[in-house]
Design an enzyme around this catalytic site. Structure first.
Site, PDB file in Angstrom:
ATOM      1  N   CYS A   1      15.334 -30.337 110.211  1.00  0.00           N
ATOM      2  CA  CYS A   1      15.645 -29.487 109.066  1.00  0.00           C
ATOM      3  C   CYS A   1      16.066 -28.120 109.615  1.00  0.00           C
ATOM      4  O   CYS A   1      15.309 -27.500 110.374  1.00  0.00           O
ATOM      5  CB  CYS A   1      14.392 -29.345 108.211  1.00  0.00           C
TER       6      CYS A   1
ATOM      7  N   CYS B   1      23.083 -28.230 106.979  1.00  0.00           N
ATOM      8  CA  CYS B   1      21.808 -28.672 106.395  1.00  0.00           C
ATOM      9  C   CYS B   1      21.788 -30.178 106.579  1.00  0.00           C
ATOM     10  O   CYS B   1      22.822 -30.841 106.378  1.00  0.00           O
ATOM     11  CB  CYS B   1      21.769 -28.307 104.910  1.00  0.00           C
TER      12      CYS B   1
END
Ligand code: DGL
Length: 259
Positions: A75, A189
């Site tokens: 992440c 992302c």
């Protein structure tokens, strides 16, 4: 540390599956535990303190419950907020983070114009600023915080995914391969690779989409190799854990990883 222990991988939700996919391809004999923090997602708009608190708690959980031998923070938002804190707290644990692929994008762009789509948390972090500053003279970067996009992908809300991809690529403006146009899009992302088809449709075949799965997988292999931690005899299993909806995670994993 035992070589046959699993590698922990975590994200705020399903996004890290795009990293897990590359990890499994690079390290087919390793066993993995995938932790989705969907009960606390999205991270991108929650602020650094919240995200670093969650990241530290998840690292402890994975160590205590699964005795992981290494951790991949799959992440960008959590890496920016907490990779240094997790490393400082668990000095024996190899920890790999992810960051938007600006360096590969600089190597790929021909026009010298690159768009970076990522969460607000990632783009406003000191870690990202340092990365961008280090490449400042090598390309022109257009940064677009994409509020809501990770959540729309997480919820598999296709109409909203399309609408947000259209809005944010328009905001970056203008894509193409002519001088002055953006020819390279960084998916900053880990959720966004799952909207790659939509981006491709909106931007056409000539704009290059860059994601981080493969370089992160290679880095993980290097690190484990250096520490003598590669598993020669694992079965390539994946266990799932989530603070959210277990069925939704299973569905996403079978859709994107054929698991
Ligand atoms: N997948 C995450 C990232 O790479 C976070 C998305 C979110 O929870 O906002 O940044």
């Amino acid at each position: 540390m035992d070589r046959d222990r699993p590698i922990g991988v975590f994200d705020s939700g399903v996004g890290g599956l795009s990293i897990l996919r590359a990890l499994r391809a690079e390290l087919p004999r390793e066993d993995f535990v995938y932790f989705s923090d969907a009960g606390h997602a999205p991270y991108g708009e929650k602020g650094e303190e919240f995200v670093s608190g969650r990241s530290l708690a998840i690292a402890v959980d994975l160590l205590e419950q699964h005795r992981i031998k290494g951790l991949v923070i799959a992440c960008n938002t959590a890496t920016a907020a907490a990779v240094h804190l997790v490393r400082a707290k668990h000095t024996d644990l190899p920890v790999v983070g992810v960051e938007p692929a600006l360096k590969p994008a600089v190597a790929l762009t021909k026009t010298g114009h690159v768009a970076v789509l990522a969460t607000r948390g990632t783009l406003s972090s000191a870690k990202f600023k340092a990365l961008r500053d280090s490449l400042e003279d090598q390309a022109e970067f257009q940064l677009v915080p994409c509020d809501g996009l990770a959540a729309a992908i997480e919820n598999d809300d296709q109409p909203l995914v399309r609408e947000l991809c259209r809005r944010y690529t328009r905001e970056a403006c203008c894509f193409g391969t002519a001088p002055g146009e953006i020819d390279t899009l960084v998916l900053g992302c880990t959720h966004y690779p799952f909207a790659a088809g939509v981006f491709r449709e909106l931007l056409g075949p000539d704009v290059q989409l860059v994601e981080t799965g493969q370089p992160v997988a290679r880095q993980t292999r290097r690190l484990l190799e250096e520490m003598g931690l590669l598993n020669p005899s694992g079965q390539g299993t994946v266990r799932f854990q989530t603070t959210g909806d277990a069925e939704a995670l299973k569905t996403a994993a079978s859709r994107w990883l054929s698991l």
